[in-house]
Design a protein around this motif. Sequence first.
Motif, PDB file in Angstrom:
ATOM      1  N   ALA A   2      -0.584  19.253 -69.589  1.00 51.76           N
ATOM      2  CA  ALA A   2       0.808  19.007 -69.964  1.00 51.76           C
ATOM      3  C   ALA A   2       1.284  17.657 -69.440  1.00 51.76           C
ATOM      4  CB  ALA A   2       1.700  20.134 -69.449  1.00 51.76           C
ATOM      5  N   THR A   3       0.914  17.337 -68.207  1.00 55.03           N
ATOM      6  CA  THR A   3       1.288  16.044 -67.625  1.00 55.03           C
ATOM      7  C   THR A   3       0.686  14.897 -68.420  1.00 55.03           C
ATOM      8  OG1 THR A   3       1.477  17.019 -65.416  1.00 55.03           O
ATOM      9  CG2 THR A   3       1.150  14.641 -65.543  1.00 55.03           C
ATOM     10  N   ARG A   4      -0.572  15.047 -68.800  1.00 53.22           N
ATOM     11  CA  ARG A   4      -1.248  13.999 -69.562  1.00 53.22           C
ATOM     12  C   ARG A   4      -0.632  13.842 -70.945  1.00 53.22           C
ATOM     13  NH1 ARG A   4      -6.555  12.174 -68.520  1.00 53.22           N
ATOM     14  NH2 ARG A   4      -6.254  13.262 -66.537  1.00 53.22           N
ATOM     15  N   CYS A   5      -0.341  14.969 -71.600  1.00 50.86           N
ATOM     16  CA  CYS A   5       0.256  14.899 -72.931  1.00 50.86           C
ATOM     17  C   CYS A   5       1.634  14.248 -72.885  1.00 50.86           C
ATOM     18  CB  CYS A   5       0.346  16.299 -73.549  1.00 50.86           C
ATOM     19  SG  CYS A   5      -1.244  16.957 -74.101  1.00 50.86           S
ATOM     20  N   LYS A   6       2.403  14.563 -71.861  1.00 50.38           N
ATOM     21  CA  LYS A   6       3.721  13.942 -71.708  1.00 50.38           C
ATOM     22  C   LYS A   6       3.591  12.432 -71.552  1.00 50.38           C
ATOM     23  CE  LYS A   6       7.992  14.179 -69.004  1.00 50.38           C
ATOM     24  NZ  LYS A   6       8.700  14.859 -67.880  1.00 50.38           N
ATOM     25  N   ALA A   7       2.621  12.004 -70.735  1.00 50.50           N
ATOM     26  CA  ALA A   7       2.408  10.570 -70.531  1.00 50.50           C
ATOM     27  C   ALA A   7       1.958   9.882 -71.819  1.00 50.50           C
ATOM     28  CB  ALA A   7       1.367  10.354 -69.433  1.00 50.50           C
ATOM     29  N   LEU A   8       1.216  10.610 -72.645  1.00 49.49           N
ATOM     30  CA  LEU A   8       0.736  10.057 -73.909  1.00 49.49           C
ATOM     31  C   LEU A   8       1.776  10.138 -75.010  1.00 49.49           C
ATOM     32  CD1 LEU A   8      -2.836  11.640 -73.852  1.00 49.49           C
ATOM     33  CD2 LEU A   8      -2.349   9.189 -73.745  1.00 49.49           C
ATOM     34  N   GLY A   9       2.841  10.913 -74.781  1.00 49.16           N
ATOM     35  CA  GLY A   9       3.886  11.060 -75.780  1.00 49.16           C
ATOM     36  C   GLY A   9       3.502  11.963 -76.931  1.00 49.16           C
ATOM     37  N   VAL A  10       2.673  12.986 -76.651  1.00 47.05           N
ATOM     38  CA  VAL A  10       2.285  13.935 -77.690  1.00 47.05           C
ATOM     39  C   VAL A  10       2.684  15.342 -77.254  1.00 47.05           C
ATOM     40  CG1 VAL A  10       0.394  12.520 -78.551  1.00 47.05           C
ATOM     41  CG2 VAL A  10      -0.061  14.192 -76.747  1.00 47.05           C
ATOM     42  N   GLU A  11       2.951  16.201 -78.235  1.00 48.39           N
ATOM     43  CA  GLU A  11       3.295  17.591 -77.969  1.00 48.39           C
ATOM     44  C   GLU A  11       2.046  18.445 -77.890  1.00 48.39           C
ATOM     45  OE1 GLU A  11       6.964  19.087 -80.173  1.00 48.39           O
ATOM     46  OE2 GLU A  11       6.286  17.408 -81.417  1.00 48.39           O
ATOM     47  N   MET A  12       2.186  19.633 -77.293  1.00 52.05           N
ATOM     48  CA  MET A  12       1.084  20.579 -77.221  1.00 52.05           C
ATOM     49  C   MET A  12       1.632  21.992 -77.375  1.00 52.05           C
ATOM     50  SD  MET A  12       0.275  20.453 -73.103  1.00 52.05           S
ATOM     51  CE  MET A  12      -0.653  21.989 -73.002  1.00 52.05           C
TER      52      MET A  12
END
Length: 220
Positions: free
Chosen positions: A97-107
């Motif tokens: 979740a932290t990585r996806c937030k940094a990448l600007g993508v949803e999961m």
Amino acid sequence: MDDTDLPDDVTLTETGLAAQGQGRVLLLACGALAREILALKAVNSWDHLDLRCLPAKLHLWPDRIPDAVEAAVREARAEYDRIFVVYADCGTGGALATRCKALGVEMVPGPHCYAFFDGNETFAARGDEEMRAFYLTDFLVRQFDAFVWQPMGLDRHPELRDMIFGNYERLVYLAQTRDPALVEKAREAAARLGLDFEMRFTGYGDLATAIRGAATDDQM
């Protein structure tokens, strides 16, 4: 691609044609969800969604999932208007979740696929009554030996069964499809593990909601 022909441990790209007025969306998914996603795409005619799957066996090493997802996102970003990551937390301890937030993508929200197939709220509400349950999905029933029996060493040391599963009481098969052959395989898996058997038909649960949100650009 016909999902009946899909390998069970899969790395694939399945590309559709962008529908008029809709941008290209990449579903970056766990290979264990490929059949279900393809079925949802087909029944809803979501031809503007492309599917790219990472190997399901990453789940044997959850700490590797965030790096694999990031690499795939960075590789594909220039090709798509939007990327949606079809993983839940999946044992990463919040790192994905932290990585996806940094990448600007949803999961997909939720702790794991058992929860979102069952429905995250429903799964959470079960609480302590599920503490002694071991779960299988359609994918894990098909791949029981490759993803459960062999990685746990039970093929080589069957005496480990009671040590590993001694605190479990039942195997709960969360079924995405109504397939008598899979029910029988799940029942056999429960017997091999020395557990009582329970089946729950969940269908696609919150996965369907998440993919619909990705398809329509709704906030989830």
